[in-house]
Design a protein around this motif. Structure first.
Motif, PDB file in Angstrom:
ATOM      1  N   ASP A  99       0.918   2.129   0.734  1.00 53.65           N
ATOM      2  CA  ASP A  99       0.696   1.396  -0.505  1.00 53.65           C
ATOM      3  C   ASP A  99       0.447   2.351  -1.655  1.00 53.65           C
ATOM      4  O   ASP A  99      -0.319   2.108  -2.546  1.00 53.65           O
ATOM      5  CB  ASP A  99      -0.480   0.421  -0.369  1.00 53.65           C
ATOM      6  CG  ASP A  99      -1.778   1.133  -0.007  1.00 53.65           C
ATOM      7  OD1 ASP A  99      -1.747   2.360   0.110  1.00 53.65           O
ATOM      8  OD2 ASP A  99      -2.807   0.458   0.139  1.00 53.65           O
ATOM      9  N   GLY A 100       1.121   3.482  -1.603  1.00 56.41           N
ATOM     10  CA  GLY A 100       0.947   4.469  -2.672  1.00 56.41           C
ATOM     11  C   GLY A 100       0.375   5.763  -2.135  1.00 56.41           C
ATOM     12  O   GLY A 100      -0.328   5.784  -1.151  1.00 56.41           O
ATOM     13  N   GLU A 101       0.684   6.870  -2.782  1.00 57.25           N
ATOM     14  CA  GLU A 101       0.220   8.173  -2.332  1.00 57.25           C
ATOM     15  C   GLU A 101      -1.275   8.322  -2.582  1.00 57.25           C
ATOM     16  O   GLU A 101      -1.804   7.893  -3.598  1.00 57.25           O
ATOM     17  CB  GLU A 101       0.985   9.274  -3.084  1.00 57.25           C
ATOM     18  CG  GLU A 101       2.476   9.318  -2.719  1.00 57.25           C
ATOM     19  CD  GLU A 101       2.682   9.638  -1.253  1.00 57.25           C
ATOM     20  OE1 GLU A 101       1.903  10.428  -0.698  1.00 57.25           O
ATOM     21  OE2 GLU A 101       3.615   9.075  -0.666  1.00 57.25           O
ATOM     22  N   ARG A 102      -1.930   8.949  -1.652  1.00 57.52           N
ATOM     23  CA  ARG A 102      -3.353   9.220  -1.810  1.00 57.52           C
ATOM     24  C   ARG A 102      -3.519  10.539  -2.554  1.00 57.52           C
ATOM     25  O   ARG A 102      -2.763  11.477  -2.362  1.00 57.52           O
ATOM     26  CB  ARG A 102      -4.045   9.297  -0.447  1.00 57.52           C
ATOM     27  CG  ARG A 102      -4.040   7.969   0.311  1.00 57.52           C
ATOM     28  CD  ARG A 102      -4.731   8.134   1.657  1.00 57.52           C
ATOM     29  NE  ARG A 102      -4.851   6.853   2.335  1.00 57.52           N
ATOM     30  CZ  ARG A 102      -3.900   6.351   3.119  1.00 57.52           C
ATOM     31  NH1 ARG A 102      -2.776   7.011   3.300  1.00 57.52           N
ATOM     32  NH2 ARG A 102      -4.078   5.179   3.704  1.00 57.52           N
ATOM     33  N   ALA A 103      -4.560  10.607  -3.358  1.00 58.34           N
ATOM     34  CA  ALA A 103      -4.822  11.822  -4.105  1.00 58.34           C
ATOM     35  C   ALA A 103      -5.355  12.924  -3.208  1.00 58.34           C
ATOM     36  O   ALA A 103      -5.182  14.097  -3.483  1.00 58.34           O
ATOM     37  CB  ALA A 103      -5.824  11.547  -5.232  1.00 58.34           C
ATOM     38  N   ASP A 104      -6.013  12.548  -2.115  1.00 58.96           N
ATOM     39  CA  ASP A 104      -6.626  13.535  -1.222  1.00 58.96           C
ATOM     40  C   ASP A 104      -6.432  13.080   0.208  1.00 58.96           C
ATOM     41  O   ASP A 104      -7.153  12.235   0.707  1.00 58.96           O
ATOM     42  CB  ASP A 104      -8.123  13.678  -1.536  1.00 58.96           C
ATOM     43  CG  ASP A 104      -8.782  14.767  -0.694  1.00 58.96           C
ATOM     44  OD1 ASP A 104      -8.080  15.369   0.129  1.00 58.96           O
ATOM     45  OD2 ASP A 104      -9.990  14.994  -0.879  1.00 58.96           O
ATOM     46  N   GLU A 105      -5.438  13.621   0.884  1.00 60.25           N
ATOM     47  CA  GLU A 105      -5.139  13.194   2.245  1.00 60.25           C
ATOM     48  C   GLU A 105      -6.253  13.543   3.210  1.00 60.25           C
ATOM     49  O   GLU A 105      -6.388  12.938   4.259  1.00 60.25           O
ATOM     50  CB  GLU A 105      -3.827  13.847   2.724  1.00 60.25           C
ATOM     51  CG  GLU A 105      -2.595  13.365   1.977  1.00 60.25           C
ATOM     52  CD  GLU A 105      -2.243  11.924   2.286  1.00 60.25           C
ATOM     53  OE1 GLU A 105      -2.709  11.398   3.317  1.00 60.25           O
ATOM     54  OE2 GLU A 105      -1.529  11.304   1.492  1.00 60.25           O
ATOM     55  N   ASP A 106      -7.093  14.524   2.876  1.00 60.80           N
ATOM     56  CA  ASP A 106      -8.120  14.960   3.816  1.00 60.80           C
ATOM     57  C   ASP A 106      -9.185  13.909   4.052  1.00 60.80           C
ATOM     58  O   ASP A 106      -9.896  13.948   5.039  1.00 60.80           O
ATOM     59  CB  ASP A 106      -8.794  16.241   3.301  1.00 60.80           C
ATOM     60  CG  ASP A 106      -7.836  17.427   3.339  1.00 60.80           C
ATOM     61  OD1 ASP A 106      -6.874  17.353   4.120  1.00 60.80           O
ATOM     62  OD2 ASP A 106      -8.073  18.390   2.586  1.00 60.80           O
ATOM     63  N   VAL A 107      -9.312  12.945   3.140  1.00 53.41           N
ATOM     64  CA  VAL A 107     -10.368  11.957   3.317  1.00 53.41           C
ATOM     65  C   VAL A 107      -9.968  10.883   4.309  1.00 53.41           C
ATOM     66  O   VAL A 107     -10.776  10.056   4.696  1.00 53.41           O
ATOM     67  CB  VAL A 107     -10.749  11.284   1.980  1.00 53.41           C
ATOM     68  CG1 VAL A 107     -11.205  12.319   0.977  1.00 53.41           C
ATOM     69  CG2 VAL A 107      -9.586  10.470   1.415  1.00 53.41           C
ATOM     70  N   THR A 148      -8.947   7.813  -4.202  1.00 53.60           N
ATOM     71  CA  THR A 148      -7.951   8.366  -3.278  1.00 53.60           C
ATOM     72  C   THR A 148      -6.534   7.946  -3.669  1.00 53.60           C
ATOM     73  O   THR A 148      -5.571   8.423  -3.080  1.00 53.60           O
ATOM     74  CB  THR A 148      -8.215   7.923  -1.832  1.00 53.60           C
ATOM     75  OG1 THR A 148      -7.985   6.515  -1.713  1.00 53.60           O
ATOM     76  CG2 THR A 148      -9.637   8.241  -1.424  1.00 53.60           C
ATOM     77  N   ARG A 149      -6.414   7.037  -4.624  1.00 46.51           N
ATOM     78  CA  ARG A 149      -5.098   6.584  -5.074  1.00 46.51           C
ATOM     79  C   ARG A 149      -5.041   6.576  -6.598  1.00 46.51           C
ATOM     80  O   ARG A 149      -4.806   5.559  -7.243  1.00 46.51           O
ATOM     81  CB  ARG A 149      -4.785   5.208  -4.491  1.00 46.51           C
ATOM     82  CG  ARG A 149      -4.671   5.216  -2.962  1.00 46.51           C
ATOM     83  CD  ARG A 149      -4.403   3.811  -2.427  1.00 46.51           C
ATOM     84  NE  ARG A 149      -4.211   3.830  -0.977  1.00 46.51           N
ATOM     85  CZ  ARG A 149      -5.209   3.726  -0.096  1.00 46.51           C
ATOM     86  NH1 ARG A 149      -6.453   3.616  -0.516  1.00 46.51           N
ATOM     87  NH2 ARG A 149      -4.956   3.734   1.195  1.00 46.51           N
ATOM     88  N   ASP A 150      -5.321   7.746  -7.168  1.00 48.61           N
ATOM     89  CA  ASP A 150      -5.150   7.991  -8.609  1.00 48.61           C
ATOM     90  C   ASP A 150      -6.000   7.085  -9.491  1.00 48.61           C
ATOM     91  O   ASP A 150      -5.621   6.777 -10.627  1.00 48.61           O
ATOM     92  CB  ASP A 150      -3.671   7.854  -9.004  1.00 48.61           C
ATOM     93  CG  ASP A 150      -2.797   8.873  -8.277  1.00 48.61           C
ATOM     94  OD1 ASP A 150      -3.279   9.999  -8.070  1.00 48.61           O
ATOM     95  OD2 ASP A 150      -1.667   8.528  -7.894  1.00 48.61           O
ATOM     96  N   GLY A 151      -7.126   6.619  -8.992  1.00 47.91           N
ATOM     97  CA  GLY A 151      -8.049   5.866  -9.817  1.00 47.91           C
ATOM     98  C   GLY A 151      -7.609   4.458 -10.168  1.00 47.91           C
ATOM     99  O   GLY A 151      -8.060   3.900 -11.176  1.00 47.91           O
ATOM    100  N   ARG A 152      -6.752   3.864  -9.363  1.00 46.85           N
ATOM    101  CA  ARG A 152      -6.348   2.491  -9.656  1.00 46.85           C
ATOM    102  C   ARG A 152      -7.541   1.548  -9.480  1.00 46.85           C
ATOM    103  O   ARG A 152      -8.422   1.791  -8.657  1.00 46.85           O
ATOM    104  CB  ARG A 152      -5.209   2.058  -8.746  1.00 46.85           C
ATOM    105  CG  ARG A 152      -5.641   1.882  -7.315  1.00 46.85           C
ATOM    106  CD  ARG A 152      -4.502   1.456  -6.419  1.00 46.85           C
ATOM    107  NE  ARG A 152      -4.996   1.245  -5.069  1.00 46.85           N
ATOM    108  CZ  ARG A 152      -4.206   0.924  -4.035  1.00 46.85           C
ATOM    109  NH1 ARG A 152      -2.913   0.807  -4.217  1.00 46.85           N
ATOM    110  NH2 ARG A 152      -4.724   0.727  -2.843  1.00 46.85           N
ATOM    111  N   ALA A 153      -7.561   0.468 -10.247  1.00 44.93           N
ATOM    112  CA  ALA A 153      -8.633  -0.512 -10.165  1.00 44.93           C
ATOM    113  C   ALA A 153      -8.397  -1.440  -8.970  1.00 44.93           C
ATOM    114  O   ALA A 153      -7.258  -1.819  -8.678  1.00 44.93           O
ATOM    115  CB  ALA A 153      -8.699  -1.323 -11.452  1.00 44.93           C
ATOM    116  N   VAL A 154      -9.487  -1.792  -8.292  1.00 45.96           N
ATOM    117  CA  VAL A 154      -9.403  -2.662  -7.128  1.00 45.96           C
ATOM    118  C   VAL A 154     -10.269  -3.898  -7.358  1.00 45.96           C
ATOM    119  O   VAL A 154     -11.456  -3.788  -7.691  1.00 45.96           O
ATOM    120  CB  VAL A 154      -9.860  -1.947  -5.847  1.00 45.96           C
ATOM    121  CG1 VAL A 154      -9.753  -2.884  -4.647  1.00 45.96           C
ATOM    122  CG2 VAL A 154      -9.024  -0.690  -5.601  1.00 45.96           C
TER     123      VAL A 154
END
Length: 563
Positions: A99-107, A148-154
């Motif tokens: 559902d979109g690239e994560r900003a930090d895969e390590d998390v 983890t996904r570029d700061g999108r609002a949830v």
């Protein structure tokens, strides 16, 4: 066997000589545990359900009114809706879909599922097409920005009716989508960041679904601050989500830890004792009170220490982890934990488990999954399951086990660990009454079941008191094996002398006999002990100590003496 020749007049005198010869200051418990606790039970990482990858500060610093919520829902970074069903289950999709690239895969860990999300605009359009009245400022709760996904609002909703739920599914358009219980999904299916997001969202929307009227005057409420605050339309009183603190206690006595089983839990599932903090009560007092109320165990007040906390939004707890110790009681030369006694109907069982037993049962190749996480595997008699590895309770137990085993390795090599420290030649997995065999990882000291009769073969045993034991050496040693007691006796004497490195340690035979396991009609198992010889005195009850030594390996069994 007759007692071995010794220049000492009696075992009692030998114990006195041992005590005076081996006086040495012990390192404090705080210092012994310092290295293990430096990183904390979560190894310096955030505990599961801690929403460290969810940012709310930037938006909540401003007045989060309806207009601001609508602005967030259409901003350039994107915004999505997470949907919970009418039953409170969360909708998920396979991670292959993404559902979109994560900003930090390590998390993220090895997750098999991801939360099912729909763009807010797409969802609003699906609701309009289905004739469902939906207003994001009125009906959704703002959870925060997913770092983890570029700061999108949830945003999150708990569908109030089947029509809104169907609109979400239609907008999602994912063949592999399903709905799962939140606790099970966040424990094992979702990655760390997603689990924290969904658990946080679930707690908020469930709370919101229960707040219909003002607590002060009973009038209706409107929602402010993105759905996180209910404001009365008449008196203006504000209601915020509740947070209930609960204390979780790792209670130990030497090499034993106290575990309990809630009456609602499946057979074989145990955890640490826990309870909610009462009004005007300190956390330390809560720990001591729960131990006494649930198991009649009195803690040493100075031993109660805070360790770590973990959010537990099921529905709204914060778990506060503590460690505490109990003074042992004397059983001859042994120091044993006091017997727990149930005081109310909350627990169906509480008992002490030895470090060796837990170490063998929690080994990866043998451990049973937490049945509360959806595991359907039945827990056989004699085995145990603990909370999943994501839970603070499991982290505290595992940290204690690692601490104990590490201390042993520093004191002696692995070959002598059991004899030197615990006084048993058998390992706990070897002296078991399951269906283990040598092919399945068992050893020579197994209770092996006869295929024709369904009964277990018996084992002979020899128990000795170690007189003038060296520091760190067990005061009592027992060995069980399917060979003659004379052979076992020679092995025990040789081992005691070898561990004593030629010093004055002497193996004084206290009991010999035979043990046999039997399955009862109830499904439980009992161990029957036939004594060949026993040497008891005022300071040594051979039968009671025999049972105490065997209970290390078989904590669930009933013990009976036969003629």
């Amino acid at each position: 066997f007759a007692p071995m020749a010794t220049t000492l007049a009696s075992p009692a005198r030998a114990r006195l000589a041992t005590k005076s010869a081996n006086v040495s200051p012990r390192a404090s418990r705080r210092r012994r545990c310092a290295a293990a606790r430096e990183a904390g039970p979560f190894d310096g990482e955030a505990p599961r359900y801690d929403a460290v990858r969810l940012d709310t500060n930037g938006d909540f610093m401003r007045a989060l009114d309806a207009a601001r919520v609508r602005e967030i829902a259409v901003d350039a970074r994107g915004s999505v809706i997470v949907c919970f069903t009418q039953r409170g289950h969360v909708r998920t999709v396979g991670t292959a879909r993404g559902d979109g690239e994560r900003a930090d895969e390590d998390v993220e860990d090895a997750a098999s599922r991801a939360p099912a999300v729909v763009d807010t605009t797409t969802f609003a359009r699906a609701c309009a097409n289905a004739g469902v009245d939906f207003d994001i400022a009125r009906d959704a709760t703002y959870i925060g920005r997913d770092l983890t996904r570029d700061g999108r609002a949830v945003f999150a909703i708990r569908a109030p009716n089947a029509e809104m739920d169907a609109a979400f599914v239609a907008a999602l358009d994912a063949p592999d989508a399903d709905s799962r219980a939140v606790k099970a999904a966040t424990a094992k299916d979702l990655g760390m960041a997603d689990a924290a997001l969904i658990a946080n969202a679930s707690s908020l929307v469930n709370w919101r679904s229960k707040v219909k009227f003002c607590r002060e005057c009973g009038s209706g409420v409107t929602w402010t601050r993105g759905g996180r605050v209910a404001k009365c339309v008449e008196c203006g009183a504000r209601t915020r989500p509740d947070l209930t603190p609960a204390c979780l206690s790792l209670i130990t006595c030497g090499n034993y830890v106290l575990l309990g089983r809630n009456a609602k839990w499946p057979q074989g599932f145990y955890s640490l004792l826990a309870g909610f903090v009462e009004p005007s009560e300190t956390l330390e007092r809560c720990v001591a009170r729960e131990a006494f109320e649930e198991a009649s165990i009195e803690l040493t007040p100075s031993s109660i220490e805070y360790v770590a906390s973990q959010p537990w939004p099921f529905p709204n707890q914060i778990m506060l982890g503590f460690r505490a110790a109990v003074e042992p009681v004397k059983l001859g030369p042994l120091k044993m934990p006091p017997a727990p006694k149930l005081r109310d109907d909350e627990l169906s069982d509480a008992r002490w488990f030895h470090v060796d037993y837990l170490a063998s049962r929690l080994a990866p190749e043998r451990a049973f999954a937490d049945p509360r996480d959806g595991a359907m595997e039945e827990i056989p008699f004699g085995e145990i399951a603990l909370p999943g590895e994501h839970a603070l309770a499991r982290k505290l137990v595992q940290g204690w086990l690692d601490e104990k085993l590490s201390s042993r390795r520093r004191r002696c090599d692995d070959r002598l660990v059991t004899t030197v420290v615990e006084g048993s030649f058998f390992t706990e997995c070897e002296l078991s009454s399951g269906d283990d065999s040598e092919e399945n990882g068992g050893g020579s000291a197994n209770f092996v079941e006869d295929e024709q009769t369904g009964e277990y073969h018996s084992l002979n045993f020899v128990m000795v008191e170690v007189l003038l034991a060296q520091e760190g050496q067990a005061p009592v040693v027992i060995r069980a094996a399917p060979v003659d007691t004379a052979v076992i006796h020679k092995q025990v004497v040789a081992e005691v002398e070898r561990v004593g490195e030629g010093a004055r340690a002497i193996a004084y035979v206290r009991a010999t006999g035979k043990i046999k396991c039997k399955k009862e009609s109830s499904g439980a198992q009992s161990i029957y002990i036939k004594m060949f010889s026993e040497a008891s005195d005022d300071g040594f009850d051979a039968r009671a100590i025999t049972v105490a030594m065997l209970q290390k390996a078989c904590p669930f069994h009933e013990f009976h003496f036969s003629q």
